[in-house]
Design a protein around this motif. Structure first.
Motif, PDB file in Angstrom:
ATOM      1  N   ALA A  13       1.098  -0.945   0.079  1.00 51.77           N
ATOM      2  CA  ALA A  13       0.289   0.109   0.271  1.00 51.77           C
ATOM      3  C   ALA A  13       0.986   1.550  -0.006  1.00 51.77           C
ATOM      4  O   ALA A  13       1.683   1.163   0.833  1.00 51.77           O
ATOM      5  CB  ALA A  13      -1.137  -0.197   1.012  1.00 51.77           C
ATOM      6  N   SER A  14       1.106   2.676  -0.359  1.00 52.15           N
ATOM      7  CA  SER A  14       1.283   3.243  -0.733  1.00 52.15           C
ATOM      8  C   SER A  14      -0.053   5.046   0.099  1.00 52.15           C
ATOM      9  O   SER A  14      -0.473   4.423  -0.540  1.00 52.15           O
ATOM     10  CB  SER A  14       2.029   4.121  -2.135  1.00 52.15           C
ATOM     11  N   MET A  15       0.654   5.170   0.781  1.00 48.25           N
ATOM     12  CA  MET A  15       0.224   6.272   1.562  1.00 48.25           C
ATOM     13  C   MET A  15       0.631   7.718   1.049  1.00 48.25           C
ATOM     14  O   MET A  15       1.746   8.140   0.516  1.00 48.25           O
ATOM     15  CB  MET A  15       0.249   6.360   3.242  1.00 48.25           C
TER      16      MET A  15
ATOM     17  N   SER B 203      14.919 -16.033  -3.469  1.00 49.36           N
ATOM     18  CA  SER B 203      13.246 -16.311  -3.032  1.00 49.36           C
ATOM     19  C   SER B 203      12.870 -14.966  -3.221  1.00 49.36           C
ATOM     20  O   SER B 203      12.688 -13.530  -3.504  1.00 49.36           O
ATOM     21  CB  SER B 203      12.997 -15.695  -1.575  1.00 49.36           C
ATOM     22  N   LYS B 204      11.006 -14.345  -3.923  1.00 47.23           N
ATOM     23  CA  LYS B 204      10.372 -13.495  -4.360  1.00 47.23           C
ATOM     24  C   LYS B 204      10.333 -12.978  -2.305  1.00 47.23           C
ATOM     25  O   LYS B 204       8.949 -11.758  -2.413  1.00 47.23           O
ATOM     26  CB  LYS B 204       8.866 -13.741  -4.489  1.00 47.23           C
ATOM     27  N   SER B 205      10.187 -13.743  -1.075  1.00 49.67           N
ATOM     28  CA  SER B 205      10.286 -12.627   0.013  1.00 49.67           C
ATOM     29  C   SER B 205      10.917 -11.405   0.067  1.00 49.67           C
ATOM     30  O   SER B 205       9.896 -10.911   0.741  1.00 49.67           O
ATOM     31  CB  SER B 205      10.425 -13.728   1.279  1.00 49.67           C
ATOM     32  N   TYR B 206      11.804 -11.249  -0.452  1.00 46.20           N
ATOM     33  CA  TYR B 206      12.022  -9.773   0.009  1.00 46.20           C
ATOM     34  C   TYR B 206      11.632  -8.886  -1.418  1.00 46.20           C
ATOM     35  O   TYR B 206      11.028  -8.137  -0.458  1.00 46.20           O
ATOM     36  CB  TYR B 206      13.512 -10.174  -0.873  1.00 46.20           C
ATOM     37  N   GLU B 207      11.213  -9.113  -2.648  1.00 44.49           N
ATOM     38  CA  GLU B 207      10.376  -8.599  -3.282  1.00 44.49           C
ATOM     39  C   GLU B 207       8.684  -8.131  -2.333  1.00 44.49           C
ATOM     40  O   GLU B 207       8.413  -6.831  -2.181  1.00 44.49           O
ATOM     41  CB  GLU B 207       9.613  -8.800  -4.193  1.00 44.49           C
ATOM     42  N   GLN B 208       8.163  -9.454  -1.177  1.00 43.68           N
ATOM     43  CA  GLN B 208       7.087  -9.477  -0.657  1.00 43.68           C
ATOM     44  C   GLN B 208       7.269  -8.412   0.039  1.00 43.68           C
ATOM     45  O   GLN B 208       6.050  -8.169   0.390  1.00 43.68           O
ATOM     46  CB  GLN B 208       5.884 -10.587  -0.461  1.00 43.68           C
ATOM     47  N   HIS B 209       8.222  -8.128   1.098  1.00 44.45           N
ATOM     48  CA  HIS B 209       8.592  -7.357   2.264  1.00 44.45           C
ATOM     49  C   HIS B 209       8.419  -6.170   2.356  1.00 44.45           C
ATOM     50  O   HIS B 209       7.898  -5.735   3.021  1.00 44.45           O
ATOM     51  CB  HIS B 209       9.373  -8.580   2.866  1.00 44.45           C
ATOM     52  N   PHE B 210       9.031  -5.773   1.313  1.00 46.69           N
ATOM     53  CA  PHE B 210       9.469  -4.023   0.487  1.00 46.69           C
ATOM     54  C   PHE B 210       9.332  -3.737   0.132  1.00 46.69           C
ATOM     55  O   PHE B 210       9.203  -4.164  -0.950  1.00 46.69           O
ATOM     56  CB  PHE B 210      11.233  -4.549   1.107  1.00 46.69           C
TER      57      PHE B 210
END
Length: 357
Positions: free
Chosen positions: A9-11, A127-134
């Protein structure tokens, strides 16, 4: 990683000097507790924090690197004065797809209250985790990009009159990274007073990775790019020993007038490089003495962080170690101890004025 659901999400439209409250969740599954963050001032002097390799999970509980990361992060926030954000230089976790390690990295309350920027490390990439978390801003889809099961992407942002550029140093295509840096500086360089480049694999470390083939390739490629774009400061991790270089030129050689002192006046095309050590205490490397680029190296096997203060006149990088408390004071916050200090200024008066963030 490919089966897990996640949201970014972007604010937008946030006002300066304003505290906002937020929750994360849904009507169906409930919401988190209320958290707050402060947007900070819109101009004037500012500062940010830099941390090397939390690598949560590398210690296997001995030492407790999750506790060490929490201690160092909080020590940095207590030392600094309202930092705009903190900058983690890669290897946030030890195992790229381990969600338990990500939970521990993100466990400190400060991660809900203080913005962070991250650099992708060799332990984050598979892993795709880095892109997903940040949720990083301005990510390139064709410079340092990831793959079907790997993370990546060079990116940039501007804060407090500083242009920050991040490259994915796991990607060996140095021409691609150079093109990205050239394009970003050409388009946005005149909007900033200073330029900081971040990537994980330090090219001027004083530990054993400095002789790795991928690091040697970067050490050949980066200095001319940094020089022609007048990058002021480069920050990296990977080698878990703190090191500050002399001012370096386009050929990767020490500027003759540079020394190890506090005050360093740079001319156009000269760059200083900092290597950050472990911020969790999960592991450290052996010191390699006698390297031409070493101005100041500290190898005490103690977690550390760097506080960077920004003004129109100077970048001042002060580095602190965070000793662990004794067992009887395990819950107490360790006091930070200064181990290095350098102030970078520009010769002459030809630098651009910062634009509006």
């Amino acid at each position: 990683d490919l089966k897990r659901h996640y949201n970014h999400a972007s604010m937008t439209g946030l006002e300066p000097d304003t505290e906002y409250s937020y929750q994360v969740g849904s009507e169906e599954d409930g919401y988190s507790a209320v958290a707050q963050f402060d947007t900070g001032g819109s101009g004037g002097d500012s500062e940010f924090l830099v941390f090397g390799d939390p690598q949560v999970g590398a210690g296997g509980g001995q030492p407790d690197d999750a506790t060490g990361w929490d201690r160092t992060l909080n020590s940095g926030l207590e030392t600094a004065q309202d930092p705009r954000f903190f900058f983690s230089l890669g290897d946030q976790v030890n195992s790229a797809g381990d969600q338990g390690q990500y939970e521990q990295y993100l466990a400190p309350e400060a991660t809900q209250e203080v913005p962070q920027a991250t650099t992708i490390g060799n332990h984050d990439v598979a892993s795709k985790s880095y892109e997903q978390h940040f949720n990083r801003p301005n990510v390139s889809s064709d410079h340092g990009e990831g793959g079907l099961v790997a993370s990546g992407g060079d990116y940039w942002f501007i804060d407090s009159g500083v242009l920050f550029i991040n490259i994915n140093s796991n990607d060996s295509d140095t021409d691609e990274h150079a093109e990205f840096i050239d394009e970003v500086v050409a388009e946005h360089g005149d909007e900033a007073r200073w330029t900081v480049l971040g990537f994980h694999h330090s090219i001027y470390s004083t530990a054993t990775h400095n002789s790795d083939l991928d690091v040697k390739r970067l050490r050949e490629a980066i200095p001319p790019v940094a020089a022609r774009n007048d990058i002021d400061l480069v920050v990296s991790g990977h080698d878990h020993i703190y090191n500050r270089t002399f001012l370096m030129d386009a050929e990767g050689k020490k500027v003759e007038s540079s020394d190890a002192g506090l005050e360093q006046e740079k001319e156009e095309g000269q760059t200083m490089y900092l290597t950050l050590t472990s911020s969790s205490g999960s592991k450290f490397y052996d010191y390699v003495p006698g390297l031409d680029w070493e101005a100041k190296s500290v190898h005490n096997d103690i977690p550390a962080f760097t506080r960077v203060r920004v003004s129109d006149e100077a970048l001042r990088a002060t580095t602190y170690e965070v000793p662990a408390e004794g067992a009887q004071q395990a819950e107490a916050q360790a006091a930070s101890e200064k181990i290095d200090d350098v102030e970078l200024t520009r010769s002459g008066d030809d630098a651009p004025e910062p634009g509006t963030d």
